[in-house]
Design an enzyme around this catalytic site. Structure first.
Site, PDB file in Angstrom:
ATOM      1  N   LYS A 228       0.813  -1.218   0.000  1.00 49.26           N
ATOM      2  CA  LYS A 228       0.000   0.000   0.000  1.00 49.26           C
ATOM      3  C   LYS A 228       0.846   1.268   0.000  1.00 49.26           C
ATOM      4  O   LYS A 228       2.042   1.243   0.265  1.00 49.26           O
ATOM      5  CB  LYS A 228      -0.964  -0.011   1.191  1.00 49.26           C
ATOM      6  CG  LYS A 228      -2.176  -0.912   0.927  1.00 49.26           C
ATOM      7  CD  LYS A 228      -3.242  -0.811   1.977  1.00 49.26           C
ATOM      8  CE  LYS A 228      -4.404  -1.757   1.603  1.00 49.26           C
ATOM      9  NZ  LYS A 228      -5.405  -1.864   2.665  1.00 49.26           N
ATOM     10  N   ARG A 262      -3.341  -9.830   5.538  1.00 45.94           N
ATOM     11  CA  ARG A 262      -3.866  -9.900   4.166  1.00 45.94           C
ATOM     12  C   ARG A 262      -2.782  -9.390   3.222  1.00 45.94           C
ATOM     13  O   ARG A 262      -2.441  -8.219   3.255  1.00 45.94           O
ATOM     14  CB  ARG A 262      -5.136  -9.047   4.070  1.00 45.94           C
ATOM     15  CG  ARG A 262      -5.787  -9.036   2.697  1.00 45.94           C
ATOM     16  CD  ARG A 262      -6.999  -8.111   2.693  1.00 45.94           C
ATOM     17  NE  ARG A 262      -7.610  -8.039   1.386  1.00 45.94           N
ATOM     18  CZ  ARG A 262      -7.179  -7.251   0.397  1.00 45.94           C
ATOM     19  NH1 ARG A 262      -6.127  -6.480   0.581  1.00 45.94           N
ATOM     20  NH2 ARG A 262      -7.789  -7.238  -0.766  1.00 45.94           N
TER      21      ARG A 262
END
Ligand code: 7PM
Length: 283
Positions: A228, A262
């Protein structure tokens, strides 16, 4: 930190997740634009291959997503999302020994995925779409509630918090109550701080640092930071050079007590989890 306050056995459909340990959830994105020549059959085979590789590498959950949550991405119609997600759920359920998580906000996708063998509902909108709470409740499956403000399309428009962790916590508590009101008990809920969703870089870093405060809500945490912008901005690196930064955050999340990581890079993250477990289980 890691002595859990919650029961450690979480039934996920026909499988059980042991929450006394840390699990790696592999991300499987099903989008037609991910492969240029994408016929549907080809897509399905590639998706199953990718899922199989992640399971062989040690993922205990596969998160199947058919709607892009990318800021500004065009919305995907219900039928299109069903057409993307259901074949993957069906094939993985038939072929692989793994818990299938479905990354969706759509009631029809929740219902049909559960029927085809999904074991967990993962909704970045925390079941706020019309009909989603009822659909999730009817499946009897656990749900992951994630903090976000607004919609993926507008969430990054100047996010502001007076008390970041307090507001994330209050949001998640409210969604837990909404779940309990329709018959999804707290024991069936996982919580997620929602890194990258309606948060500036400074918000993401601060929320990560103070993540452990969210354990006051009494439920296991799922953390998604893989590749991210939080990693990209801290290191000044493009998305294809964020592995080591992502692994650093995975180790820190696990140390802080997160139970599900995740990630895109399953083999690397599984090594990391096993290494930490080896040390933490020593005399
Ligand atoms: C573009 C922007 C593409 C963001 C993909 C994403 C999470 C999630 C996603 C998370 C849970 C990504 C995200 N992120 N579900 N789904 N937690 N529970 O980077 O952090 O994968 S989509």
């Amino acid at each position: 930190m890691s002595s859990a306050l919650y029961p450690t056995r979480l039934p996920c459909g026909n499988r059980v997740l042991d929450l006394s340990r840390t699990h790696v959830m592999g991300i499987l994105n099903i989008t037609p634009d991910s492969f240029s020549d994408g016929g549907r059959f080809n897509q399905r085979e590639l998706g199953l291959q990718h899922a199989r590789a992640m399971v062989e590498a040690g993922a205990t959950l596969i998160d199947v997503g058919g709607e892009s949550t990318r800021p500004g991405a065009p919305p995907v119609g219900v039928q299109e999302e069903l057409d993307r997600v259901l074949p993957a759920v069906e094939a993985i359920s038939r072929e692989l020994d793994v818990i299938i998580s479905v990354d969706t906000s759509t009631p029809e996708v929740i219902t049909e995925s559960a029927r085809l063998g999904a074991g967990l509902i993962n909704d970045v909108r925390s079941l706020r779409r019309d009909g989603a709470l009822a659909a999730a409740a009817a499946t009897g499956l656990p749900v992951c509630l994630m903090h976000m403000r607004g919609e993926p399309g507008n969430m990054q428009r100047d996010p502001h918090y007076d008390d970041l962790v307090g507001e994330v916590s209050a949001f998640l508590r409210e969604r837990m109550q909404a779940c309990e009101a329709v018959g999804i008990p707290a024991e069936r809920i996982l919580l997620d701080p929602g890194f990258g969703f309606a948060k500036t870089h400074a918000h993401n870093l601060s929320l990560f640092k103070h993540m452990a405060e969210l354990f006051a809500l009494g439920r296991p945490l799922l953390v998604g930071v893989s590749r991210k912008s939080m990693v990209g901005l801290a290191l000044g690196k493009p998305v294809n050079e964020r592995l080591y930064g992502s692994l650093g955050l995975a180790a820190l999340a696990m140390h802080k007590g997160a139970r599900i990581l995740r990630v895109h890079d399953v083999p690397e993250t599984v090594d990391l989890v096993r290494m930490i477990e080896a040390v933490e289980s020593a005399e």
